[in-house]
Design a protein around this motif. Structure first.
Motif, PDB file in Angstrom:
ATOM      1  N   GLU A 234       9.812  -0.392   0.103  1.00  0.00           N
ATOM      2  CA  GLU A 234      10.242  -1.487   0.966  1.00  0.00           C
ATOM      3  C   GLU A 234      11.761  -1.627   1.044  1.00  0.00           C
ATOM      4  N   VAL A 235      12.480  -0.890   0.227  1.00  0.00           N
ATOM      5  CA  VAL A 235      13.942  -0.948   0.212  1.00  0.00           C
ATOM      6  C   VAL A 235      14.485   0.476   0.246  1.00  0.00           C
ATOM      7  N   ASN A 236      15.738   0.616   0.637  1.00  0.00           N
ATOM      8  CA  ASN A 236      16.351   1.944   0.631  1.00  0.00           C
ATOM      9  C   ASN A 236      17.292   2.143  -0.550  1.00  0.00           C
ATOM     10  N   ASP A 237      17.223   1.219  -1.534  1.00  0.00           N
ATOM     11  CA  ASP A 237      17.995   1.340  -2.771  1.00  0.00           C
ATOM     12  C   ASP A 237      17.180   0.683  -3.881  1.00  0.00           C
ATOM     13  N   THR A 238      16.477   1.489  -4.679  1.00  0.00           N
ATOM     14  CA  THR A 238      15.586   0.921  -5.690  1.00  0.00           C
ATOM     15  C   THR A 238      16.328   0.221  -6.818  1.00  0.00           C
ATOM     16  N   SER A 239      17.636   0.426  -6.927  1.00  0.00           N
ATOM     17  CA  SER A 239      18.389  -0.231  -8.006  1.00  0.00           C
ATOM     18  C   SER A 239      18.444  -1.743  -7.835  1.00  0.00           C
ATOM     19  N   VAL A 240      18.088  -2.253  -6.657  1.00  0.00           N
ATOM     20  CA  VAL A 240      18.122  -3.701  -6.452  1.00  0.00           C
ATOM     21  C   VAL A 240      16.889  -4.383  -7.037  1.00  0.00           C
ATOM     22  N   LEU A 241      15.902  -3.622  -7.507  1.00  0.00           N
ATOM     23  CA  LEU A 241      14.636  -4.175  -7.982  1.00  0.00           C
ATOM     24  C   LEU A 241      14.566  -4.162  -9.504  1.00  0.00           C
ATOM     25  N   ASP A 242      13.879  -5.164 -10.060  1.00  0.00           N
ATOM     26  CA  ASP A 242      13.594  -5.214 -11.492  1.00  0.00           C
ATOM     27  C   ASP A 242      12.159  -4.823 -11.810  1.00  0.00           C
ATOM     28  N   MET A 243      11.263  -4.943 -10.826  1.00  0.00           N
ATOM     29  CA  MET A 243       9.847  -4.681 -11.063  1.00  0.00           C
ATOM     30  C   MET A 243       9.235  -4.098  -9.799  1.00  0.00           C
ATOM     31  N   ASP A 244       8.328  -3.147  -9.993  1.00  0.00           N
ATOM     32  CA  ASP A 244       7.638  -2.504  -8.884  1.00  0.00           C
ATOM     33  C   ASP A 244       6.276  -3.170  -8.707  1.00  0.00           C
ATOM     34  N   MET A 245       6.018  -3.701  -7.510  1.00  0.00           N
ATOM     35  CA  MET A 245       4.710  -4.229  -7.165  1.00  0.00           C
ATOM     36  C   MET A 245       3.949  -3.192  -6.340  1.00  0.00           C
ATOM     37  N   LEU A 246       2.638  -3.153  -6.521  1.00  0.00           N
ATOM     38  CA  LEU A 246       1.786  -2.288  -5.726  1.00  0.00           C
ATOM     39  C   LEU A 246       0.837  -3.135  -4.882  1.00  0.00           C
ATOM     40  N   GLN A 247       0.415  -2.594  -3.746  1.00  0.00           N
ATOM     41  CA  GLN A 247      -0.727  -3.110  -3.005  1.00  0.00           C
ATOM     42  C   GLN A 247      -1.593  -1.899  -2.671  1.00  0.00           C
ATOM     43  N   THR A 248      -2.849  -1.906  -3.158  1.00  0.00           N
ATOM     44  CA  THR A 248      -3.618  -0.664  -3.106  1.00  0.00           C
ATOM     45  C   THR A 248      -4.914  -0.767  -2.314  1.00  0.00           C
ATOM     46  N   GLY A 249      -5.129  -1.850  -1.568  1.00  0.00           N
ATOM     47  CA  GLY A 249      -6.252  -1.875  -0.644  1.00  0.00           C
ATOM     48  C   GLY A 249      -7.238  -2.997  -0.893  1.00  0.00           C
ATOM     49  N   HIS A 250      -8.047  -3.274   0.131  1.00  0.00           N
ATOM     50  CA  HIS A 250      -9.084  -4.306   0.058  1.00  0.00           C
ATOM     51  C   HIS A 250     -10.445  -3.726   0.435  1.00  0.00           C
ATOM     52  N   GLY A 251     -10.644  -2.456   0.152  1.00  0.00           N
ATOM     53  CA  GLY A 251     -11.837  -1.774   0.602  1.00  0.00           C
ATOM     54  C   GLY A 251     -12.923  -1.625  -0.431  1.00  0.00           C
ATOM     55  N   ASP A 252     -12.983  -2.556  -1.423  1.00  0.00           N
ATOM     56  CA  ASP A 252     -14.007  -2.471  -2.452  1.00  0.00           C
ATOM     57  C   ASP A 252     -13.837  -1.137  -3.199  1.00  0.00           C
ATOM     58  N   ARG A 253     -14.896  -0.428  -3.474  1.00  0.00           N
ATOM     59  CA  ARG A 253     -14.796   0.821  -4.243  1.00  0.00           C
ATOM     60  C   ARG A 253     -14.026   1.908  -3.499  1.00  0.00           C
ATOM     61  N   ASP A 254     -13.954   1.794  -2.181  1.00  0.00           N
ATOM     62  CA  ASP A 254     -13.180   2.786  -1.423  1.00  0.00           C
ATOM     63  C   ASP A 254     -11.690   2.707  -1.755  1.00  0.00           C
ATOM     64  N   SER A 255     -11.243   1.590  -2.342  1.00  0.00           N
ATOM     65  CA  SER A 255      -9.825   1.447  -2.704  1.00  0.00           C
ATOM     66  C   SER A 255      -9.506   2.031  -4.069  1.00  0.00           C
ATOM     67  N   ILE A 256     -10.511   2.498  -4.801  1.00  0.00           N
ATOM     68  CA  ILE A 256     -10.264   3.002  -6.155  1.00  0.00           C
ATOM     69  C   ILE A 256      -9.394   4.261  -6.163  1.00  0.00           C
ATOM     70  N   PRO A 257      -9.644   5.277  -5.320  1.00  0.00           N
ATOM     71  CA  PRO A 257      -8.774   6.466  -5.373  1.00  0.00           C
ATOM     72  C   PRO A 257      -7.303   6.149  -5.110  1.00  0.00           C
ATOM     73  N   ASN A 258      -7.031   5.290  -4.130  1.00  0.00           N
ATOM     74  CA  ASN A 258      -5.633   4.946  -3.849  1.00  0.00           C
ATOM     75  C   ASN A 258      -5.029   4.158  -5.008  1.00  0.00           C
ATOM     76  N   THR A 259      -5.828   3.300  -5.637  1.00  0.00           N
ATOM     77  CA  THR A 259      -5.334   2.552  -6.793  1.00  0.00           C
ATOM     78  C   THR A 259      -4.954   3.513  -7.912  1.00  0.00           C
ATOM     79  N   TYR A 260      -5.804   4.496  -8.186  1.00  0.00           N
ATOM     80  CA  TYR A 260      -5.479   5.475  -9.224  1.00  0.00           C
ATOM     81  C   TYR A 260      -4.190   6.216  -8.876  1.00  0.00           C
TER      82      TYR A 260
END
Length: 513
Positions: free
Chosen positions: A283-309
């Motif tokens: 979401e940024v073009n300079d990761t040094s501005v961040l202290d923590m990385d957030m993920l969003q990996t899907g709302h597809g029930d079990r279909d979201s498991i591979p992307n989460t991994y």
């Protein structure tokens, strides 16, 4: 007497601590002719203050001086006992200012400042439920919400919207009402993760006006032990835009600039992150501005498991290193799916893959569905569901994630490292619904077995170490002693039959004797 006080004048307060160090603390316009400063001290002693106004001819606002005596806090609120959170020195987990590890268990109340979650009854009831279940973070948006156009009636609180219709000036009364809610979260030990707005508002407001919004939020809430989330899905353009690519490029550039601005303006150095479409780093073009990385990996029930991994594995090894959490995944009940067994899987698979915590979400709470006033359709015309928030509050996944947090907090979880080779079979990108493992060699081993204990072999047990093994039920916290666990000639061990009493997911904990 200013024609447009919010835009015509700014006021800071220069605070000098007992050690002589100075902090520049922004004030916020309270309406009429009032500016307010909120300050939190980091040490006991005498503090001097001096007001600094952009209009130096205004003797009421410029050059005022005073002092404050700060004494030791003697309460029991962990956020005030131990301080706000920051990345650990090894940048693998979060800790309080005094070094106490902080295991993030967040809940998602994106629209929690609107009047559909009434104050005080509704808001306090939801907070009490989350505290009882072990949550310690609430992700909440400062009034400029996702999933809408911005100035719809369903976004308002008791005093209307946070800004006027053309984003010229803030509505101080809106934030006065929001103050009660933010203060209550902190008083209950729930750390607000304050999200300024959804990312697609940046082309509407512009970078400079958004800086005013952020300055106001820092002045209002920076004295609290908060986390700053600079925007939600920062690079995502508005749902119906006709200039998608141009908007995305503008937003990524603009939110990078704004993240730097937040870091420069906040006198307390609160932790800064950004809520993503996939990962904060993207979401940024300079990761040094961040202290923590957030993920969003899907709302597809079990279909979201591979992307989460895949996303979790990448976050654990990405450089520069930073703590990471899955901040949005499979809201419980969304699409009449993503039920409690999926909630448990997402929590345990991420935690044993190296996450510093996890954020839960319940469909019905994030958008605050009322019984008589459900949220309704999104701009694309579809509704995400109409389960009332107080029913969604009782969905079983929230309690079961609290059970998981409670177990890890009994252990030295902040020293854990992912150890996939400690179990066979183990999760891989091609086979993500398989056992996960993490821990500390020769001390503690924790395993998550999503398909139960059949066919599972625990491997790599040290020849000179005997463990005490326990079978832990992630549904109800029931425990079963499995006796001593010592590896054979190959360092392998299996749970003796009959093993687990039920065919379900299980957690196994081994502590060295």
């Amino acid at each position: 007497g200013y024609a447009d006080p919010f835009n015509d004048v700014t006021v800071d307060v220069a605070v000098t601590g007992p050690d002589g160090a100075e902090q520049i603390v922004p004030t916020f316009w309270r309406g009429d002719r009032t500016w307010t400063v909120r300050y939190a001290a980091s040490a006991v002693g005498e503090y001097g203050w001096r007001s600094v106004c952009s209009d130096e001819t205004n003797a009421d606002l410029h050059g005022r001086e005073g002092s404050v005596t700060v004494t030791e806090y003697d309460g029991s609120n962990p956020l005030l006992q131990h301080g706000a959170v920051r990345p650990s020195q090894n940048r693998r987990f979060l800790e309080h200012d005094d070094g106490t590890p902080f295991l993030w268990l967040g809940d998602t109340w994106w629209m929690g400042l609107c009047r559909r979650l009434g104050w005080p009854g509704d808001f306090q009831a939801l907070a009490a439920d989350r505290v009882a279940k072990g949550f310690n973070v609430v992700q909440i948006v400062a009034g400029i919400y996702p999933d809408m156009d911005g100035f719809e009636p369903r976004a308002a609180n008791e005093a209307g919207h946070p800004w006027d219709d053309d984003f010229t000036s803030v509505n101080p009364e809106y934030f006065d009402n929001a103050d009660h809610r933010i203060h209550h979260l902190v008083s209950q030990g729930l750390m607000p993760c304050v999200v300024a707005c959804w990312g697609y508002y940046l082309p509407q407001m512009g970078v400079e006006k958004m800086k005013q919004h952020w300055r106001h939020l820092i002045a209002r809430y920076g004295a609290y032990p908060v986390v700053w989330c600079v925007a939600g899905e920062a690079g995502m353009p508005y749902y119906l835009t006709k200039t998608r690519e141009e908007d995305m490029a503008f937003q990524v550039e603009g939110w990078t600039d704004l993240t730097r601005y937040v870091r420069e303006t906040d006198p307390y150095g609160r932790l800064v992150t950004i809520h993503p479409r996939s990962t904060s780093r993207e979401e940024v073009n300079d990761t040094s501005v961040l202290d923590m990385d957030m993920l969003q990996t899907g709302h597809g029930d079990r279909d979201s498991i591979p992307n989460t991994y895949r996303r979790a594995a990448a976050a654990q090894t990405a450089e520069p290193r930073m703590p990471w959490i899955n901040s949005e995944v499979c809201y419980e009940g969304i699409g009449e799916a993503c039920r409690q067994e999926v909630q448990r899987f997402m929590y345990w698979s991420c935690m044993l893959a190296g996450a510093c915590g996890h954020t839960y979400g319940a469909n019905g709470i994030w958008q605050v569905n009322g019984r008589a006033e459900p949220y309704g359709p999104s701009p694309h015309g579809m509704s995400w569901g109409d389960t009332p928030w107080d029913e969604a509050m009782q969905l079983p996944g929230s309690a079961q994630l609290g059970i998981g947090k409670g177990l890890l907090e009994r252990l030295d979880w902040s020293a854990f490292e992912p150890q996939p080779d400690w179990v066979q079979p183990h999760a891989t990108q091609d086979r993500p619904v398989a056992p996960y493992a993490a821990g500390i060699p020769e001390r503690t081993r924790v395993y998550y077995l999503p398909r139960g204990v059949w066919g599972v072999t625990f491997t790599g047990l040290e020849a000179d170490t005997t463990y005490r093994a326990c079978l832990f039920n992630p549904v109800n916290a029931a425990e079963r002693d499995l006796g001593a666990a010592r590896g054979d000639a190959d360092g392998a061990w299996k749970i003796p039959l009959p093993g687990a009493p039920l065919l379900q997911d299980w957690v196994v904990v081994m502590d060295a004797e």
